[in-house]
Design a protein around this motif. Sequence first.
Motif, PDB file in Angstrom:
ATOM      1  N   GLU A   1      -8.160   4.857  -2.211  1.00 52.29           N
ATOM      2  CA  GLU A   1      -7.568   6.016  -2.056  1.00 52.29           C
ATOM      3  C   GLU A   1      -7.815   6.749  -3.536  1.00 52.29           C
TER       4      GLU A   1
ATOM      5  N   VAL B   1      -5.761   0.562  -1.753  1.00 53.88           N
ATOM      6  CA  VAL B   1      -5.205   1.439  -2.689  1.00 53.88           C
ATOM      7  C   VAL B   1      -6.348   2.000  -3.745  1.00 53.88           C
TER       8      VAL B   1
ATOM      9  N   TRP C   1       2.275   6.256  -7.270  1.00 54.64           N
ATOM     10  CA  TRP C   1       1.498   7.284  -7.866  1.00 54.64           C
ATOM     11  C   TRP C   1       1.782   8.818  -7.529  1.00 54.64           C
ATOM     12  N   THR C   2       2.337   9.001  -6.661  1.00 56.03           N
ATOM     13  CA  THR C   2       2.617  10.398  -6.210  1.00 56.03           C
ATOM     14  C   THR C   2       3.839  10.799  -7.058  1.00 56.03           C
TER      15      THR C   2
ATOM     16  N   ILE D   1       0.796  -1.133  -0.166  1.00 55.63           N
ATOM     17  CA  ILE D   1      -0.005   0.014   0.060  1.00 55.63           C
ATOM     18  C   ILE D   1       0.935   1.208  -0.127  1.00 55.63           C
TER      19      ILE D   1
ATOM     20  N   ILE E   1      -6.637   5.422  -6.320  1.00 61.60           N
ATOM     21  CA  ILE E   1      -5.576   5.383  -7.373  1.00 61.60           C
ATOM     22  C   ILE E   1      -5.895   3.987  -8.130  1.00 61.60           C
TER      23      ILE E   1
ATOM     24  N   LYS F   1       1.169   4.131  -3.065  1.00 63.19           N
ATOM     25  CA  LYS F   1       0.883   5.605  -2.956  1.00 63.19           C
ATOM     26  C   LYS F   1       2.245   6.329  -3.561  1.00 63.19           C
ATOM     27  N   GLU F   2       3.361   5.777  -2.976  1.00 57.63           N
ATOM     28  CA  GLU F   2       4.504   6.578  -3.464  1.00 57.63           C
ATOM     29  C   GLU F   2       4.821   6.578  -4.978  1.00 57.63           C
TER      30      GLU F   2
END
Length: 372
Positions: free
Chosen positions: A157, A154, A129-130, A122, A159, A126-127
């Motif tokens: 969020e 995910v 995606w950012t 997870i 994503i 996120k990392e």
Amino acid sequence: MSTPTKKLVDAGVSIWLDDLSRQRIETGNLAGLITDRNVSGVTTNPTIFAAAIGQGHGYDEPLRALAAEGATAADAIFSLTTTDVRDAADILRPAYDATDGVDGRVSIEVSPDLAHDTQATIAQAKELWTEVDRPNVHIKIPATRAGLPAITAVLAEGISVNVTLIFSLDRYAEVIDAFLSGIEQAKANGRDISKIHSVASFFVSRVDTEVDKRLAAIGTDEAAELKSRAGVANARLAYELFEREFATDRAKALTDAGAHVQRPLWASTGVKDPSLPDTLYVTELVAPGTVNTMPEKTLEATFDHADITGDTVTGSYADAHGVIDGLATVGVDFADVTQVLEDEGVDKFIASWHELQGTVRTALEEALQGAR
């Protein structure tokens, strides 16, 4: 004249290239495939990046810069792969805009070392995606036991996710449930669920490789008749499951609220047995609302001579069930086949990832020595 790849798209199949490199981006090769071969997306995995970075000199300059900054191998891999994916996403942005986000997608995978660690998956999703920072990226998460709750979290969020390494119908059903749960949570969190997309990558040729090995060991005429039929049959039954699960009240409540279905994606579509037609896993898996991600060799074969005759899936469910039943009759434990393939799939990607780390580590050291 309509080409086979155009006919495939007209039949409802999105063509994604299963490969990416800095060279493809910088030479215009990717842009050319979009224009000339109807490619509308890209998938990557650790093996693809290991080959791309380990061969040629396309990454020499960024590696020298990273070495000068004191980057570790892990830092360098993260930088190189996210840069490639970001640039490819920009090239594919027109397809993304033209299809309301359905196509024009580029996938990047979380580290295979995290395949059995839900929370770390997870966090890295996120990392990634950012860092890529493009709406048309898919974060790839393997459909392992630990991957399922990560998929839900995910998606919740906001994503978009490409669920990879799916081999069995049972696991695919769990993936669909994880997807629906994620969209339900995203909706409850007030997110715009019309912006969240997902594909479920169902692997094909590897199934035939493993099953055919077992059929050859059995050695009977009945076993021989089932050779190279399991991969297509299994995928067709996955589409049957897709149709059934996304017709439920639960799924329709979400699509009525603006959600998209999670499209089936046929992966591992390069033919490994030279005795088989080189477009087998394309022509036999034509169905509306699917994706076929192809290595370039398969893409070129499809463009050159594939016989695309329309939907080859939805009318074949009885035959597909017969193939799977026949495997059990001759003594092939199909549940064991799919578990072995999932385990091997994770292990192969981990091995490729470690190979990539070693390649990049050596390249960084050589860059530093050259700068002295």
